[in-house]
Motif scaffolding. Structure first.
Motif, PDB file in Angstrom:
ATOM      1  N   ILE A  60       0.841  -1.204   0.000  1.00 29.75           N
ATOM      2  CA  ILE A  60       0.000   0.000   0.000  1.00 29.75           C
ATOM      3  C   ILE A  60       0.876   1.255   0.000  1.00 29.75           C
ATOM      4  O   ILE A  60       0.604   2.215  -0.740  1.00 29.75           O
ATOM      5  CB  ILE A  60      -0.973   0.001   1.199  1.00 29.75           C
ATOM      6  N   LEU A  61       1.913   1.264   0.826  1.00 32.01           N
ATOM      7  CA  LEU A  61       2.804   2.430   0.887  1.00 32.01           C
ATOM      8  C   LEU A  61       3.464   2.690  -0.466  1.00 32.01           C
ATOM      9  O   LEU A  61       3.527   3.841  -0.923  1.00 32.01           O
ATOM     10  CB  LEU A  61       3.869   2.234   1.967  1.00 32.01           C
ATOM     11  N   CYS A  62       3.948   1.641  -1.104  1.00 34.23           N
ATOM     12  CA  CYS A  62       4.588   1.806  -2.416  1.00 34.23           C
ATOM     13  C   CYS A  62       3.584   2.271  -3.465  1.00 34.23           C
ATOM     14  O   CYS A  62       3.891   3.125  -4.307  1.00 34.23           O
ATOM     15  CB  CYS A  62       5.261   0.505  -2.843  1.00 34.23           C
ATOM     16  N   THR A  63       2.384   1.729  -3.402  1.00 36.24           N
ATOM     17  CA  THR A  63       1.336   2.135  -4.339  1.00 36.24           C
ATOM     18  C   THR A  63       0.929   3.588  -4.099  1.00 36.24           C
ATOM     19  O   THR A  63       0.698   4.343  -5.048  1.00 36.24           O
ATOM     20  CB  THR A  63       0.109   1.201  -4.232  1.00 36.24           C
ATOM     21  N   ALA A  64       0.863   3.982  -2.845  1.00 39.81           N
ATOM     22  CA  ALA A  64       0.524   5.372  -2.509  1.00 39.81           C
ATOM     23  C   ALA A  64       1.603   6.331  -3.012  1.00 39.81           C
ATOM     24  O   ALA A  64       1.288   7.430  -3.482  1.00 39.81           O
ATOM     25  CB  ALA A  64       0.329   5.522  -1.001  1.00 39.81           C
ATOM     26  N   VAL A  73       0.874   9.359  -5.746  1.00 39.70           N
ATOM     27  CA  VAL A  73       1.155  10.791  -5.583  1.00 39.70           C
ATOM     28  C   VAL A  73       2.131  11.282  -6.656  1.00 39.70           C
ATOM     29  O   VAL A  73       2.003  12.402  -7.141  1.00 39.70           O
ATOM     30  CB  VAL A  73       1.633  11.131  -4.153  1.00 39.70           C
ATOM     31  N   LYS A  74       3.064  10.437  -7.044  1.00 35.66           N
ATOM     32  CA  LYS A  74       4.014  10.833  -8.093  1.00 35.66           C
ATOM     33  C   LYS A  74       3.334  10.936  -9.457  1.00 35.66           C
ATOM     34  O   LYS A  74       3.849  11.593 -10.366  1.00 35.66           O
ATOM     35  CB  LYS A  74       5.191   9.872  -8.143  1.00 35.66           C
ATOM     36  N   ASN A  75       2.184  10.279  -9.598  1.00 33.10           N
ATOM     37  CA  ASN A  75       1.419  10.336 -10.846  1.00 33.10           C
ATOM     38  C   ASN A  75       0.192  11.227 -10.711  1.00 33.10           C
ATOM     39  O   ASN A  75      -0.765  11.085 -11.475  1.00 33.10           O
ATOM     40  CB  ASN A  75       1.040   8.916 -11.292  1.00 33.10           C
ATOM     41  N   ASN A  76       0.243  12.097  -9.722  1.00 31.48           N
ATOM     42  CA  ASN A  76      -0.792  13.110  -9.501  1.00 31.48           C
ATOM     43  C   ASN A  76      -2.191  12.518  -9.278  1.00 31.48           C
ATOM     44  O   ASN A  76      -3.191  13.138  -9.611  1.00 31.48           O
ATOM     45  CB  ASN A  76      -0.800  14.126 -10.655  1.00 31.48           C
ATOM     46  N   LYS A  77      -2.241  11.333  -8.703  1.00 32.50           N
ATOM     47  CA  LYS A  77      -3.514  10.695  -8.335  1.00 32.50           C
ATOM     48  C   LYS A  77      -3.700  10.930  -6.835  1.00 32.50           C
ATOM     49  O   LYS A  77      -3.555  10.014  -6.026  1.00 32.50           O
ATOM     50  CB  LYS A  77      -3.486   9.220  -8.699  1.00 32.50           C
ATOM     51  N   ILE A  78      -3.999  12.179  -6.496  1.00 35.39           N
ATOM     52  CA  ILE A  78      -3.993  12.639  -5.109  1.00 35.39           C
ATOM     53  C   ILE A  78      -5.075  11.969  -4.275  1.00 35.39           C
ATOM     54  O   ILE A  78      -4.821  11.560  -3.135  1.00 35.39           O
ATOM     55  CB  ILE A  78      -4.134  14.184  -5.048  1.00 35.39           C
ATOM     56  N   LYS A  79      -6.268  11.832  -4.813  1.00 35.12           N
ATOM     57  CA  LYS A  79      -7.364  11.199  -4.063  1.00 35.12           C
ATOM     58  C   LYS A  79      -7.026   9.733  -3.762  1.00 35.12           C
ATOM     59  O   LYS A  79      -7.250   9.249  -2.654  1.00 35.12           O
ATOM     60  CB  LYS A  79      -8.680  11.309  -4.837  1.00 35.12           C
TER      61      LYS A  79
END
Length: 180
Positions: free
Chosen positions: A61-65, A69-75
């Motif tokens: 989950i941490l790696c996916t999060a 965020v690096k791909n601007n998928k903030i939600k």
């Protein structure tokens, strides 16, 4: 005083309380064994592989999060971080339940691997205590929309939290042959 300042100030008290209280509570409860106190409870030997699995899920989950965020998928990032916090809380509850109902398992490895195990275990424990305020501060910075500060502290929080999650799995795998 800005709304974000008020919010941070409000949560700072909780950060201190939880950062001190959680490790103290875990340490106190670690010494409580309900069976030895006369309670008729079964040892919860099924919990270690589950909470080790939760540690593994937390790492993913941490790696996916981070990817989100690096791909601007903030939600998505926000939802994943809440899930990671939830997983960590669930891990903690299961860990306490296991140790309150079961005898501690002694690591049986010998030689160099024993030193490796204890190094990983000790750093895991120390960093699991240290990461609590980092996670809470990082989360509150995001709640307060202080994303510049959130990003700055997240760069410290992320590797510590990821290390704790991964080494939780490693510690379990190394000690699992010695469970009764």
């Amino acid at each position: 005083m800005e709304k974000s300042d008020v919010l941070e100030k409000k949560y700072n008290k909780w950060i201190v309380i939880l950062s001190v209280g959680i490790p103290l509570a875990v340490a106190a409860l670690f010494g409580v064994n309900l069976r030895k106190m006369g309670f008729d409870v079964e040892p919860m030997m099924f919990l270690p592989p589950i909470y080790a699995g939760i540690n593994g899920v937390t790492a993913v989950i941490l790696c996916t999060a981070l990817w989100a965020v690096k791909n601007n998928k903030i939600k998505l990032h926000e939802q994943l971080m809440k899930l990671a916090i939830g997983c960590s809380v669930l891990f903690l509850l299961m860990y306490i339940a296991y140790h309150m109902t079961s005898d501690s398992t002694v690591y049986g490895g010998e030689g160099v691997i024993r030193y490796v195990y204890y190094f990983i275990l000790i750093t895991h424990i120390l960093l699991s205590i240290a990461v609590i305020p980092f996670v809470l501060i990082t989360y509150v910075k995001a709640l307060a929309n202080r994303f510049d500060k959130h990003k700055k502290i997240a760069k410290i929080t992320f590797p510590i939290w990821l290390y704790v999650a991964i080494t939780g799995v490693v510690v379990y795998l190394m000690i699992s042959p010695y469970y009764n």
